[in-house]
Design a protein around this motif. Structure first.
Motif, PDB file in Angstrom:
ATOM      1  N   ASN A   1       0.732  -1.364   0.000  1.00  0.00           N
ATOM      2  CA  ASN A   1      -0.053   0.141   0.024  1.00  0.00           C
ATOM      3  C   ASN A   1       0.821   1.329   0.032  1.00  0.00           C
ATOM      4  N   GLY A   2       2.084   1.161  -0.370  1.00  0.00           N
ATOM      5  CA  GLY A   2       2.951   2.203  -0.255  1.00  0.00           C
ATOM      6  C   GLY A   2       3.206   3.151  -1.496  1.00  0.00           C
ATOM      7  N   ASP A   3       2.106   2.742  -2.675  1.00  0.00           N
ATOM      8  CA  ASP A   3       2.098   3.604  -3.710  1.00  0.00           C
ATOM      9  C   ASP A   3       1.315   4.925  -3.729  1.00  0.00           C
ATOM     10  N   GLY A   4       1.189   5.568  -4.324  1.00  0.00           N
ATOM     11  CA  GLY A   4       0.373   6.829  -4.501  1.00  0.00           C
ATOM     12  C   GLY A   4       0.348   7.824  -3.285  1.00  0.00           C
ATOM     13  N   ILE A   5       1.091   8.036  -2.898  1.00  0.00           N
ATOM     14  CA  ILE A   5       1.447   9.183  -1.957  1.00  0.00           C
ATOM     15  C   ILE A   5       1.230  10.561  -2.495  1.00  0.00           C
ATOM     16  N   ASN A   6       1.034  11.650  -1.915  1.00  0.00           N
ATOM     17  CA  ASN A   6       1.000  13.025  -2.553  1.00  0.00           C
ATOM     18  C   ASN A   6       0.201  13.027  -3.675  1.00  0.00           C
ATOM     19  N   PRO A   7      -1.131  12.522  -3.835  1.00  0.00           N
ATOM     20  CA  PRO A   7      -1.911  12.163  -5.028  1.00  0.00           C
ATOM     21  C   PRO A   7      -2.346  13.774  -5.705  1.00  0.00           C
ATOM     22  N   GLY A   8      -2.350  13.917  -6.964  1.00  0.00           N
ATOM     23  CA  GLY A   8      -2.706  15.183  -7.641  1.00  0.00           C
ATOM     24  C   GLY A   8      -1.818  15.138  -8.823  1.00  0.00           C
ATOM     25  N   ASP A   9      -1.946  16.415  -9.420  1.00  0.00           N
ATOM     26  CA  ASP A   9      -1.053  16.534 -10.645  1.00  0.00           C
ATOM     27  C   ASP A   9       0.331  16.417 -10.802  1.00  0.00           C
ATOM     28  N   VAL A  10       1.121  16.844  -9.706  1.00  0.00           N
ATOM     29  CA  VAL A  10       2.491  16.713  -9.341  1.00  0.00           C
ATOM     30  C   VAL A  10       2.817  15.186  -9.426  1.00  0.00           C
ATOM     31  N   HIS A  11       2.119  14.328  -8.629  1.00  0.00           N
ATOM     32  CA  HIS A  11       2.315  13.097  -8.686  1.00  0.00           C
ATOM     33  C   HIS A  11       2.162  12.247 -10.085  1.00  0.00           C
ATOM     34  N   ASP A  12       1.168  12.780 -10.712  1.00  0.00           N
ATOM     35  CA  ASP A  12       0.671  12.375 -11.995  1.00  0.00           C
ATOM     36  C   ASP A  12       2.020  12.500 -13.214  1.00  0.00           C
ATOM     37  N   HIS A  13       2.523  13.637 -12.997  1.00  0.00           N
ATOM     38  CA  HIS A  13       3.466  13.974 -13.847  1.00  0.00           C
ATOM     39  C   HIS A  13       5.135  13.672 -13.528  1.00  0.00           C
ATOM     40  N   GLN A  14       5.241  13.476 -12.066  1.00  0.00           N
ATOM     41  CA  GLN A  14       6.690  13.027 -11.803  1.00  0.00           C
ATOM     42  C   GLN A  14       6.727  11.759 -11.099  1.00  0.00           C
ATOM     43  N   CYS A  15       5.889  10.872 -10.939  1.00  0.00           N
ATOM     44  CA  CYS A  15       5.889   9.766 -10.446  1.00  0.00           C
ATOM     45  C   CYS A  15       5.376   8.809 -11.324  1.00  0.00           C
ATOM     46  N   ASP A  16       5.829   8.826 -12.498  1.00  0.00           N
ATOM     47  CA  ASP A  16       5.196   7.816 -13.652  1.00  0.00           C
ATOM     48  C   ASP A  16       6.509   6.746 -13.991  1.00  0.00           C
ATOM     49  N   GLU A  17       6.487   5.595 -13.236  1.00  0.00           N
ATOM     50  CA  GLU A  17       7.708   4.534 -13.630  1.00  0.00           C
ATOM     51  C   GLU A  17       7.978   4.257 -14.923  1.00  0.00           C
ATOM     52  N   SER A  18       6.993   4.574 -15.903  1.00  0.00           N
ATOM     53  CA  SER A  18       6.843   3.925 -17.214  1.00  0.00           C
ATOM     54  C   SER A  18       8.058   4.846 -17.907  1.00  0.00           C
ATOM     55  N   GLN A  19       8.347   6.193 -17.347  1.00  0.00           N
ATOM     56  CA  GLN A  19       9.300   7.170 -18.217  1.00  0.00           C
ATOM     57  C   GLN A  19      10.230   7.433 -16.943  1.00  0.00           C
ATOM     58  N   TYR A  20      11.163   8.509 -17.308  1.00  0.00           N
ATOM     59  CA  TYR A  20      11.844   9.200 -16.265  1.00  0.00           C
ATOM     60  C   TYR A  20      11.038   9.700 -15.162  1.00  0.00           C
ATOM     61  N   SER A  21      11.280   9.033 -13.766  1.00  0.00           N
ATOM     62  CA  SER A  21      10.599   9.548 -12.566  1.00  0.00           C
ATOM     63  C   SER A  21      11.459  10.130 -11.617  1.00  0.00           C
ATOM     64  N   PRO A  22      11.655  11.489 -11.670  1.00  0.00           N
ATOM     65  CA  PRO A  22      12.602  12.013 -10.556  1.00  0.00           C
ATOM     66  C   PRO A  22      12.219  12.085  -9.123  1.00  0.00           C
ATOM     67  N   GLY A  23      10.871  11.668  -8.891  1.00  0.00           N
ATOM     68  CA  GLY A  23      10.460  11.541  -7.771  1.00  0.00           C
ATOM     69  C   GLY A  23       9.570  13.145  -7.425  1.00  0.00           C
ATOM     70  N   TYR A  24       9.321  13.246  -6.217  1.00  0.00           N
ATOM     71  CA  TYR A  24       8.571  14.581  -6.038  1.00  0.00           C
ATOM     72  C   TYR A  24       9.663  15.544  -5.889  1.00  0.00           C
ATOM     73  N   THR A  25       9.879  16.706  -6.774  1.00  0.00           N
ATOM     74  CA  THR A  25      10.773  17.641  -6.949  1.00  0.00           C
ATOM     75  C   THR A  25      10.640  18.896  -5.880  1.00  0.00           C
ATOM     76  N   VAL A  26       9.424  19.150  -6.049  1.00  0.00           N
ATOM     77  CA  VAL A  26       9.160  20.472  -5.067  1.00  0.00           C
ATOM     78  C   VAL A  26       8.018  19.929  -3.927  1.00  0.00           C
TER      79      VAL A  26
END
Length: 175
Positions: free
Chosen positions: A87-112
């Protein structure tokens, strides 16, 4: 004067640090580093099994003896075996998560925000930890997150569940 006794003991909840580069090459994870303060001098190593990039938000939690329990990059939580915690996926839901947490591409993690996570043990409950994390805003025109902090959230981790690999028992709760 009465004598004073105390059962205070040193806790090592910050004795293991994980961090990484903010880039990925050849569709492979960037190189992670581990800094372990359980010995003197501290030991620096490069564990092969860390599959997380820490772009800005980064927090590592150790137990009272200094052993790694879990870590996060603001997108998800991994356990000490370097696997996605139950159950550790999907923390900080929203637009930033949708753009920065996609493992199918470069995913830097939450940057701000930078250092946007902090965990604390629940007093007198050695297996329960509160992970506080900050959800930030996304600017669709710039195509990037910006410094507006939307919400302080907390997630509860029980490190004893799932055969000692831990589990997120509450997630993205309003603080």
């Amino acid at each position: 004067m009465a004598g004073f006794t105390s059962n205070l003991s040193a806790q090592k909840h910050d004795y293991t640090w994980l961090f990484s580069e903010q880039y990925i090459t050849s569709n492979d994870w960037g190189e992670a580093s581990r800094l372990d303060f359980n010995s003197s001098p501290p030991v620096i190593s490069a564990p092969d099994s860390v599959q997380m990039i820490f772009g800005g938000t980064n927090f590592t939690m150790s137990n009272a003896e200094g052993g790694l329990i879990f870590y996060t990059n603001g997108c998800e939580i991994h356990n000490a075996r370097h696997q996605l915690m139950e159950n550790g996926d999907g923390i900080n839901p929203g637009d930033v998560h949708d753009h920065q947490c996609d493992e199918s591409q470069y995913s830097p993690g939450y940057t701000v925000p930078t250092q946007g996570a902090l965990a604390l043990p629940k007093p007198n409950t050695p297996n329960i930890f509160y992970l506080f994390h900050i959800r930030s805003a996304y600017d669709p025109i710039l195509g990037a997150p910006y410094g507006a902090l939307i919400q302080l959230l907390y997630t509860v981790v029980d490190s004893a569940q799932n055969e000692g690999n831990g589990s997120v028992v509450e997630k993205n709760m309003s603080a």
